[in-house]
Design an enzyme around this catalytic site. Sequence first.
Site, PDB file in Angstrom:
ATOM      1  N   LYS A 254      -1.948   8.883 -18.280  1.00  0.00           N
ATOM      2  CA  LYS A 254      -1.402   8.284 -17.046  1.00  0.00           C
ATOM      3  C   LYS A 254      -2.251   7.090 -16.595  1.00  0.00           C
ATOM      4  CE  LYS A 254      -1.013  10.996 -13.205  1.00  0.00           C
ATOM      5  NZ  LYS A 254      -1.599  10.420 -11.984  1.00  0.00           N
ATOM      6  N   SER A 255      -3.561   7.248 -16.606  1.00  0.00           N
ATOM      7  CA  SER A 255      -4.429   6.161 -16.139  1.00  0.00           C
ATOM      8  C   SER A 255      -4.230   4.903 -16.988  1.00  0.00           C
ATOM      9  CB  SER A 255      -5.905   6.588 -16.239  1.00  0.00           C
ATOM     10  OG  SER A 255      -6.162   7.646 -15.354  1.00  0.00           O
TER      11      SER A 255
ATOM     12  N   ARG B  92      -2.428   1.028 -16.034  1.00  0.00           N
ATOM     13  CA  ARG B  92      -3.205  -0.201 -16.242  1.00  0.00           C
ATOM     14  C   ARG B  92      -2.529  -1.137 -17.235  1.00  0.00           C
ATOM     15  NH1 ARG B  92      -6.331   3.835 -14.358  1.00  0.00           N
ATOM     16  NH2 ARG B  92      -8.386   3.436 -13.449  1.00  0.00           N
TER      17      ARG B  92
ATOM     18  N   GLY C 189      -0.976   7.898  -6.414  1.00  0.00           N
ATOM     19  CA  GLY C 189      -2.187   7.355  -5.793  1.00  0.00           C
ATOM     20  C   GLY C 189      -2.794   6.238  -6.618  1.00  0.00           C
TER      21      GLY C 189
ATOM     22  N   ARG D  94      -2.823  10.351   2.287  1.00  0.00           N
ATOM     23  CA  ARG D  94      -4.093  10.132   1.561  1.00  0.00           C
ATOM     24  C   ARG D  94      -4.847   8.902   2.096  1.00  0.00           C
ATOM     25  NH1 ARG D  94      -3.003  10.909  -4.716  1.00  0.00           N
ATOM     26  NH2 ARG D  94      -5.285  10.910  -4.706  1.00  0.00           N
TER      27      ARG D  94
ATOM     28  N   SER E 161     -15.170   6.821  -7.595  1.00  0.00           N
ATOM     29  CA  SER E 161     -13.716   6.656  -7.720  1.00  0.00           C
ATOM     30  C   SER E 161     -13.371   5.492  -8.635  1.00  0.00           C
ATOM     31  CB  SER E 161     -13.097   6.420  -6.341  1.00  0.00           C
ATOM     32  OG  SER E 161     -11.772   5.950  -6.497  1.00  0.00           O
TER      33      SER E 161
ATOM     34  N   ASP F  27      -9.635  15.748 -12.150  1.00  0.00           N
ATOM     35  CA  ASP F  27      -8.265  16.267 -11.998  1.00  0.00           C
ATOM     36  C   ASP F  27      -8.096  17.659 -12.619  1.00  0.00           C
ATOM     37  OD1 ASP F  27      -7.444  13.979 -10.679  1.00  0.00           O
ATOM     38  OD2 ASP F  27      -6.891  12.947 -12.520  1.00  0.00           O
TER      39      ASP F  27
ATOM     40  N   LYS G 145      -6.872  14.607  -2.822  1.00  0.00           N
ATOM     41  CA  LYS G 145      -5.976  14.319  -3.962  1.00  0.00           C
ATOM     42  C   LYS G 145      -4.521  14.491  -3.496  1.00  0.00           C
ATOM     43  CE  LYS G 145      -9.147  13.271  -6.881  1.00  0.00           C
ATOM     44  NZ  LYS G 145      -9.231  11.885  -7.355  1.00  0.00           N
TER      45      LYS G 145
ATOM     46  N   ARG H  29      -0.347  18.984 -10.256  1.00  0.00           N
ATOM     47  CA  ARG H  29      -1.375  19.760 -10.971  1.00  0.00           C
ATOM     48  C   ARG H  29      -1.508  21.180 -10.406  1.00  0.00           C
ATOM     49  NH1 ARG H  29      -2.835  15.792 -14.368  1.00  0.00           N
ATOM     50  NH2 ARG H  29      -3.296  13.770 -13.456  1.00  0.00           N
TER      51      ARG H  29
HETATM   52  C1  S3P Z   1      -7.656   7.833 -11.586  1.00  0.00           C
HETATM   53  C2  S3P Z   1      -8.817   8.102 -10.918  1.00  0.00           C
HETATM   54  C3  S3P Z   1      -9.079   9.378 -10.239  1.00  0.00           C
HETATM   55  C4  S3P Z   1      -8.097  10.469 -10.667  1.00  0.00           C
HETATM   56  C5  S3P Z   1      -6.695   9.964 -10.718  1.00  0.00           C
HETATM   57  C6  S3P Z   1      -6.580   8.827 -11.721  1.00  0.00           C
HETATM   58  C7  S3P Z   1      -7.486   6.516 -12.217  1.00  0.00           C
HETATM   59  O1  S3P Z   1      -8.958   9.197  -8.843  1.00  0.00           O
HETATM   60  O2  S3P Z   1      -8.176  11.572  -9.790  1.00  0.00           O
HETATM   61  O3  S3P Z   1      -5.796  10.984 -11.086  1.00  0.00           O
HETATM   62  O4  S3P Z   1      -6.575   6.351 -13.057  1.00  0.00           O
HETATM   63  O5  S3P Z   1      -8.267   5.605 -11.892  1.00  0.00           O
HETATM   64  P1  S3P Z   1     -10.206   8.684  -7.938  1.00  0.00           P
HETATM   65  O6  S3P Z   1     -10.442   7.261  -8.279  1.00  0.00           O
HETATM   66  O7  S3P Z   1      -9.733   8.863  -6.528  1.00  0.00           O
HETATM   67  O8  S3P Z   1     -11.331   9.601  -8.296  1.00  0.00           O
END
Ligand code: S3P
Length: 451
Positions: A29-30, A34, A102, A130, A175, A328, A355, A401
């Site tokens: 997902k991350s 991006r 988020g 959030r 973060s 996570d 979260k 989750r």
């Molecule tokens: C993420 C960073 C994390 C993670 C989120 C994905 C990201 O959050 O919990 O699911 O892709 O950069 P935080 O930056 O709030 O720790």
Amino acid sequence: MSPSAGSVRPLAALASGPLRGRIRIPGDKSISHRALMLGALAIGETVIEGLLEGGDVLATAEAMRAFGATVTRQAPGRWTVNGLGVGGLLEPEDVVDFGNAGTGVRLAMGLASNQATTVTFTGDASLRRRPMGRILDPLRRMGVQVLARSKDRLPLTLKGPDVALPIDYRVPVASAQVKSAVLLAGLNAPGVTRLVEPVPTRDHTERMLAAFGAAIEIETNADGERVISLEGQRDLKPQSVEVPGDPSAAAFPIVAALIVEGSDITVESVLLNPLRSGLLETLIEMGGDITIEKRRTVGGESVGDIRVRASRLRAVNVPAGRAPSMIDEYPILAVAASFAEGRTVMEGLGELRVKESDRIAAVAAGLAANGIACEEGPESLVVTGRTGTGGGRVTTHLDHRIAMSFLVLGLATADRVAIDDAAPIATSFPEFRDLMTGLGARFEELEPPAS
Ligand code: S3P
């Protein structure tokens, strides 16, 4: 349908026989978020293979279209993005709705801040609760004006400056989202944006920026902290991005196989980036029979196939310092701990309170509903294994989750475990139920509450 809409789908997980087979889980997902965003900033065609087609990432794809990029689904998982250049995004005509995402909204706030556009962001009920101040503080220092109905919560309108100021910033919370938002904003700031990251977090933004040709440098200072320098106003070059399997999604079948007796599964092509591998490390310490096969490099990241066999787990103390590499994964680790001999102590969990739900409270309540002994501290969880037999109904608070973790619990408890809503699972792992069923998991749909 807007990403913020949806209907409630209660589901139960039933005690299941051994889980067997090989599966391939969806893209990370991350990395998916991006790839779409950097694609939108690079002139020319970026090709993404293995994009996660979950609700969160689809919201980002839609947002990049709203910013003027051409985003096309060519085939399942294969997407192309034709971008507009650094500083070239257009002003969306409407409010940009990120649903539950988020990462999507926080990174996009960075993106939108590097140019003189005015953009209104919103999200679903979970996302609107959030905190956004952690992103807005550095962006304000770069010259962004913020209008909010309620302090630093969505919906928010951001007006970017004519010329963004590059800043020196020490990331105050561990973060990756904050780090990434500042780096994305720095892309169009003249001069060098410099970040100090006292606690290392996932580095996908840095890696991908380098691959797209950004002028980025990473050093370690005398205190051992990571220092990231990015020179703005450089063109990005479109890329071919291959997205490896998401370790945060793989976590669910992995723990399920450890706790369902007789199981033996392989999860293929999972990202093994050390900044994401805290759960694997912990499960191995707990006695989990986990082996990595065919370790290789895909798109600049280490990946491997993970073979997992059912194991007798023992409790461990999970150090606070490991939290960023498995942030996570605590809900599903708490499920593994429910089957371990002894008390598993998890510390340094403060971030879990902000979260998709307050995950410390949601996990503690869910375990208690299933008879599992759990102590909740302000920033900690202690789970005593083998104390409950399931039979509970769990409130998921729009948190994918929490939903998947408690369904996994129910595959291994004597009595079934019900969750109030399985719909949010589609935000990150739409194939969850089918893949798990293919391995031998049993689920039963329940009647939705009368509306
Ligand atoms: C993420 C960073 C994390 C993670 C989120 C994905 C990201 O959050 O919990 O699911 O892709 O950069 P935080 O930056 O709030 O720790």
